[in-house]
Design a protein around this motif. Structure first.
Motif, PDB file in Angstrom:
ATOM      1  N   UNK A   1       8.440  -3.514   5.394  1.00  0.00           N
ATOM      2  CA  UNK A   1       7.624  -3.910   4.491  1.00  0.00           C
ATOM      3  C   UNK A   1       6.498  -3.146   4.540  1.00  0.00           C
ATOM      4  N   UNK A   2       5.720  -3.195   3.263  1.00  0.00           N
ATOM      5  CA  UNK A   2       4.447  -2.287   3.194  1.00  0.00           C
ATOM      6  C   UNK A   2       3.295  -2.709   4.216  1.00  0.00           C
ATOM      7  N   UNK A   3       3.125  -4.126   4.286  1.00  0.00           N
ATOM      8  CA  UNK A   3       2.130  -4.274   5.414  1.00  0.00           C
ATOM      9  C   UNK A   3       2.564  -3.967   6.999  1.00  0.00           C
ATOM     10  N   UNK A   4       3.977  -3.944   7.043  1.00  0.00           N
ATOM     11  CA  UNK A   4       4.360  -3.582   8.323  1.00  0.00           C
ATOM     12  C   UNK A   4       4.139  -2.093   8.602  1.00  0.00           C
TER      13      UNK A   4
ATOM     14  N   UNK B   1       0.544  -9.604   9.668  1.00  0.00           N
ATOM     15  CA  UNK B   1       0.137 -10.986   9.096  1.00  0.00           C
ATOM     16  C   UNK B   1      -1.177 -11.014   8.439  1.00  0.00           C
ATOM     17  N   UNK B   2      -2.101 -10.418   9.333  1.00  0.00           N
ATOM     18  CA  UNK B   2      -3.787 -10.141   8.757  1.00  0.00           C
ATOM     19  C   UNK B   2      -3.565  -9.667   7.626  1.00  0.00           C
ATOM     20  N   UNK B   3      -2.961  -8.608   7.139  1.00  0.00           N
ATOM     21  CA  UNK B   3      -2.953  -8.018   5.704  1.00  0.00           C
ATOM     22  C   UNK B   3      -2.402  -8.944   4.904  1.00  0.00           C
TER      23      UNK B   3
ATOM     24  N   UNK C   1       4.173  -6.397  -0.671  1.00  0.00           N
ATOM     25  CA  UNK C   1       5.200  -5.862  -1.559  1.00  0.00           C
ATOM     26  C   UNK C   1       5.330  -6.356  -3.011  1.00  0.00           C
ATOM     27  N   UNK C   2       4.995  -7.766  -2.877  1.00  0.00           N
ATOM     28  CA  UNK C   2       4.896  -8.652  -4.126  1.00  0.00           C
ATOM     29  C   UNK C   2       3.634  -8.492  -4.975  1.00  0.00           C
ATOM     30  N   UNK C   3       2.684  -8.397  -4.015  1.00  0.00           N
ATOM     31  CA  UNK C   3       1.494  -8.328  -4.859  1.00  0.00           C
ATOM     32  C   UNK C   3       1.156  -6.814  -5.657  1.00  0.00           C
ATOM     33  N   UNK C   4       1.609  -5.713  -4.813  1.00  0.00           N
ATOM     34  CA  UNK C   4       1.242  -4.661  -5.530  1.00  0.00           C
ATOM     35  C   UNK C   4       1.543  -4.464  -6.841  1.00  0.00           C
TER      36      UNK C   4
ATOM     37  N   UNK D   1       4.109   5.565  -4.746  1.00  0.00           N
ATOM     38  CA  UNK D   1       2.708   6.322  -4.190  1.00  0.00           C
ATOM     39  C   UNK D   1       2.469   5.965  -2.866  1.00  0.00           C
ATOM     40  N   UNK D   2       2.606   4.746  -2.235  1.00  0.00           N
ATOM     41  CA  UNK D   2       2.273   4.468  -0.870  1.00  0.00           C
ATOM     42  C   UNK D   2       3.145   5.267   0.002  1.00  0.00           C
ATOM     43  N   UNK D   3       4.583   5.243  -0.469  1.00  0.00           N
ATOM     44  CA  UNK D   3       5.476   5.926   0.529  1.00  0.00           C
ATOM     45  C   UNK D   3       5.131   7.334   0.493  1.00  0.00           C
TER      46      UNK D   3
END
Length: 412
Positions: A3-6, A146-148, A197-200, A209-211
């Motif tokens: 996941x993006x946060x990870x 988790x903090x993100x 991932x859902x919020x973006x 773009x993040x990738x």
């Protein structure tokens, strides 16, 4: 697939700052603290006194709009990340991890996010602040992810706040949201790592773009670097001011002789400049027209130029009324797309013009040692001395002394 946060958390925990990264962190610390100290007498400093450290320090650090900027993401990185890290007891590495996450996440949000009216400093800032504060609190990659996710509910801010106290206050909220989220994660609060991932896409961002963002461990912590402001106003006004100063450097112009001013600029470069006829100092910081007028009258617009009285002076209001802005559609996607041209006509019919691609202080045209020293001096007579030898521990103590917390009932 992580996941993006990870992914962001893994990058942050693995970060090993280079000497260049550490130089950037030291400069960001001095710049952010100096600009905050310059706001000691600002009404917002009293208004936010009941707020927690990170919120208080970020709000006062941003209210003068003199803090640094990451141009690719259109986000004020340090004014969120420095206070959040200081409030959690962190240092340069934690700041660089937060700043790097904010820069990358801001790029993923993209120019469309900004032009839709979001304030990227807040939307990208809250999750980034969670990373910096989380590292300072000893969180591992799982804890950071988790903090993100815990920071996302507070990741908001709008451009209609520009020119009001809300702009700096919402930046304070973003910094504080990150610290709160990190502390919740440290206490064991659960969160779904797929939240980012859902919020973006909900806010117009692009995972691809993040990738594509630079996650090379050998690359800079903050891709693209940071722009240092030379004038205390929105970064979109820095280039028009610079063009006027270039014109005046060739030959002085008596402002009383000016009868017409035309500013030709890419449309994208003036998106945040929403106050064409400002009446207050805060509004004037987001006015192309006033920036040009102040440059003509004051040559180097500083804090004094952006007081309410100076904005309302008849000479400034006359020049503001003369400014014609020709915003040229060019498909640009940033504040420094294209070039800005200022054309001034005087009463004798003489027409003079100057064009500028880059303002002073941009990463490609860094502020000189003389310019940065002048900025520190403008922040207060004792500020340059206070910045000598400043480190992350002494910076936190300095801000606590300059902006002491106050009980909310004292401000009711």
């Amino acid at each position: 697939m992580p996941h993006l946060a990870e992914e962001l958390a893994a990058w942050a925990t693995a970060l090993e700052p280079s000497p260049q990264d550490l130089d950037l962190a030291e400069h960001a610390l001095r710049d952010t603290v100096a600009v905050a100290l310059a706001a000691r007498g600002h009404p917002v400093a009293r208004l936010v006194a009941p707020l927690p450290d990170a919120a208080r320090w970020a709000a006062v650090g941003h209210v003068l709009d003199f803090d640094d900027l990451h141009l690719p993401s259109t986000a004020h990185v340090s004014v969120v990340c420095v206070p959040a890290v200081l409030a959690a007891g962190g240092g340069a590495r934690e700041y660089l991890a937060a700043a790097g996450v904010m820069a990358r996440l801001g790029v993923a949000l993209g120019w469309g996010h900004y032009t839709s009216g979001w304030h990227a400093t807040c939307t990208a800032g809250a999750p980034a602040a969670a990373v910096g504060a989380g590292l300072a609190l000893g969180l591992d990659a799982d804890g950071l992810a988790r903090a993100v996710s815990l920071a996302l509910p507070a990741a908001g801010g709008v451009q209609r706040a520009f020119g009001t106290d809300t702009k700096s206050v919402q930046v304070g909220y973003a910094a504080d949201a990150g610290v709160r989220a990190a502390r919740l994660a440290a206490a064991g609060a659960s969160a779904d790592p797929s939240s980012l991932d859902a919020w973006l896409p909900l806010v117009g961002g692009d995972r691809a773009a993040l990738e594509r963002a630079a996650f090379d461990p050998a690359g800079p912590a903050v891709p693209g670097g940071l722009a240092t402001k030379v004038f205390p106003c929105c970064y979109a006004v820095q280039r028009p001011i610079g063009a006027v100063r270039a014109l005046l450097a060739e030959r002085p112009v008596d402002p009383a002789d000016v009868v017409r001013i035309v500013v030709r600029t890419p449309e994208a470069a003036v998106h945040p400049l929403i106050h064409s006829r400002p009446r207050t100092g805060l509004e004037a910081k987001f006015s192309l027209e006033y920036g040009v007028a102040a440059a003509l009258l004051d040559h180097h617009p500083g804090f004094v130029s952006y007081t309410d009285d100076q904005v309302r002076r008849p000479a400034a209001q006359r020049l503001v009324s003369l400014v014609e802005v020709v915003a040229e559609p060019d498909g640009g996607s940033g504040l420094l797309t294209g070039a800005t041209t200022v054309e001034i006509t005087t009463a004798d019919g003489t027409v003079r013009s100057a064009s500028l691609d880059l303002p002073p202080g941009s990463p490609e045209l860094p502020a000189t040692a003389v310019e940065f020293s002048a900025k520190l001096a403008d922040c207060g007579p004792h500020v340059p001395d206070l910045m000598n030898g400043l480190d992350w521990t002494s910076a936190a103590a300095l801000l606590r002394a300059a902006f002491p917390a106050a009980p909310e009932e004292e401000h009711a």
